[in-house]
Design a protein around this motif. Sequence first.
Motif, PDB file in Angstrom:
ATOM      1  N   LYS A 253       0.892 -24.098  21.685  1.00  0.00           N
ATOM      2  CA  LYS A 253       1.252 -24.451  23.050  1.00  0.00           C
ATOM      3  C   LYS A 253       0.284 -23.772  24.008  1.00  0.00           C
ATOM      4  O   LYS A 253      -0.270 -22.715  23.718  1.00  0.00           O
ATOM      5  CB  LYS A 253       2.695 -24.054  23.370  1.00  0.00           C
ATOM      6  CG  LYS A 253       2.968 -22.556  23.383  1.00  0.00           C
ATOM      7  CD  LYS A 253       4.427 -22.285  23.716  1.00  0.00           C
ATOM      8  CE  LYS A 253       4.742 -20.805  23.697  1.00  0.00           C
ATOM      9  NZ  LYS A 253       4.049 -20.046  24.719  1.00  0.00           N
ATOM     10  N   GLN A 311       3.748 -29.720  21.420  1.00  0.00           N
ATOM     11  CA  GLN A 311       4.131 -28.314  21.380  1.00  0.00           C
ATOM     12  C   GLN A 311       4.540 -27.805  22.764  1.00  0.00           C
ATOM     13  O   GLN A 311       5.508 -27.063  22.904  1.00  0.00           O
ATOM     14  CB  GLN A 311       2.971 -27.470  20.829  1.00  0.00           C
ATOM     15  CG  GLN A 311       2.694 -27.688  19.352  1.00  0.00           C
ATOM     16  CD  GLN A 311       1.910 -28.962  19.076  1.00  0.00           C
ATOM     17  OE1 GLN A 311       1.517 -29.680  19.985  1.00  0.00           O
ATOM     18  NE2 GLN A 311       1.695 -29.245  17.798  1.00  0.00           N
ATOM     19  N   ASP A 312       3.784 -28.217  23.799  1.00  0.00           N
ATOM     20  CA  ASP A 312       4.105 -27.813  25.164  1.00  0.00           C
ATOM     21  C   ASP A 312       5.415 -28.441  25.623  1.00  0.00           C
ATOM     22  O   ASP A 312       6.264 -27.789  26.227  1.00  0.00           O
ATOM     23  CB  ASP A 312       2.981 -28.238  26.118  1.00  0.00           C
ATOM     24  CG  ASP A 312       1.646 -27.639  25.741  1.00  0.00           C
ATOM     25  OD1 ASP A 312       1.592 -26.426  25.511  1.00  0.00           O
ATOM     26  OD2 ASP A 312       0.660 -28.388  25.686  1.00  0.00           O
ATOM     27  N   TYR A 315       8.505 -26.917  23.925  1.00  0.00           N
ATOM     28  CA  TYR A 315       8.714 -25.559  24.434  1.00  0.00           C
ATOM     29  C   TYR A 315       9.404 -25.590  25.800  1.00  0.00           C
ATOM     30  O   TYR A 315      10.391 -24.879  26.040  1.00  0.00           O
ATOM     31  CB  TYR A 315       7.362 -24.849  24.522  1.00  0.00           C
ATOM     32  CG  TYR A 315       7.319 -23.649  25.443  1.00  0.00           C
ATOM     33  CD1 TYR A 315       8.063 -22.496  25.157  1.00  0.00           C
ATOM     34  CD2 TYR A 315       6.533 -23.657  26.597  1.00  0.00           C
ATOM     35  CE1 TYR A 315       8.014 -21.396  26.009  1.00  0.00           C
ATOM     36  CE2 TYR A 315       6.484 -22.564  27.438  1.00  0.00           C
ATOM     37  CZ  TYR A 315       7.222 -21.438  27.142  1.00  0.00           C
ATOM     38  OH  TYR A 315       7.176 -20.353  27.979  1.00  0.00           O
ATOM     39  N   LYS A 319      13.441 -24.544  26.617  1.00  0.00           N
ATOM     40  CA  LYS A 319      13.698 -23.452  27.557  1.00  0.00           C
ATOM     41  C   LYS A 319      14.603 -23.918  28.698  1.00  0.00           C
ATOM     42  O   LYS A 319      15.537 -23.207  29.106  1.00  0.00           O
ATOM     43  CB  LYS A 319      12.370 -22.922  28.114  1.00  0.00           C
ATOM     44  CG  LYS A 319      12.503 -21.602  28.866  1.00  0.00           C
ATOM     45  CD  LYS A 319      12.931 -20.479  27.944  1.00  0.00           C
ATOM     46  CE  LYS A 319      12.992 -19.146  28.667  1.00  0.00           C
ATOM     47  NZ  LYS A 319      13.540 -18.077  27.809  1.00  0.00           N
TER      48      LYS A 319
END
Length: 381
Positions: A253, A311-312, A315, A319
């Motif tokens: 990320k 991946q970003d 993530y 969150k």
Amino acid sequence: MAKNNEPKKSEEKSKIRRRTLTSVEQAHLWVACGGICSYRGCNKRLILTTDGVLTNGGIIAHIIGHAKNSARHEYMEEYEFTQDTLETPRNLMLMCYDHSKRIDDTHSKHLYPPNVLFEMKKEHEAWVESLTEEKKKKSIALIHKRLGGPITNIDYEGEAPYILLDAIENQEEFNNFSKEGWEEGKRVNEELYKRFNEKIREREANVAEVYPLSPIPLLIHMGFLLTDTVPLSVYQLERETGVWVSDHPNQQKEVELSFSANVNEEDELAVLVSVSGKVKTKSVREVLGDNFDSLSFEINDPGLKRVLYKQDVLYIQSKIKEEIEKLLQEQDYGKIHLFYAGPAGLAIELGRGVNPRMWGEVCIYQYNARETPRYQYALSI
């Protein structure tokens, strides 16, 4: 004399009439190439749209041409074919339109003698055969593009991850931003979702791939609907190159997400997500007034090109979901208001993260800099 020659012409034409491939042969060609253009170095998926209608975009290209004046026909006997055996999978390759034209074009066909094309076919089919079981999974594509004109094919960055069997789409431009328009958009989403699930069952697909580029509220709603389906890969269009991307090349990320909370035990919660741009608290107050709690999420240096990779996206989504649900365990909010400035792929994932049993009603807003207030209520899920 002309009349005497007519039977000969008719007889000659009948001799070169092409045999129709059986359904088994057609399926073999598709599976052997993995649903991907067989031209060396091309990763184009062979599902496309023409005037908004989905079609199998694979062109069946002959290595040794069928007609006497066609590309490479003069090699027929050298490669132990007859006029009757040219129409067999051994002599056929599935290609995208551009490359099927290139190998046959008068100005470039000399670059593609039979040995080059037979080797290309062999290499590509061996590569497909060598794929891991993960990549051999059967996929259905969902194309949700209601901004701008329709896309005509799916260009993927890097190796295609699955064998793409089929696709469904909605590429009709969305331009009715009234209350009725958004309700119609939800109805169309629900119908699209139903067709998508039917196609997955019909084709016994293992996975699905989503290509989104539509107004954000519709994408969040679509993601919400897609929660209980087969595993999904969600893509992002990289506008400069026109290709769809998912996994990051180095699997890392690249963004950091900060968040802040302003909790005064109000009845409603505003969630501000700043990824492609900055959601300003002032803009939220224009809609909700002053009586709301807030959770604000912002990546480092928000910008249009920042979040492209899986991946970003995962993530950030995890969150946001974690912090919202943590706060929901402490506070009893009647409504959650979502103000979002971010990419299409993340919008789908945010929708998939909504837990209706815990979140309650989620109100989603559409941004328009020319409107007052800038964020207009669109729909709820």
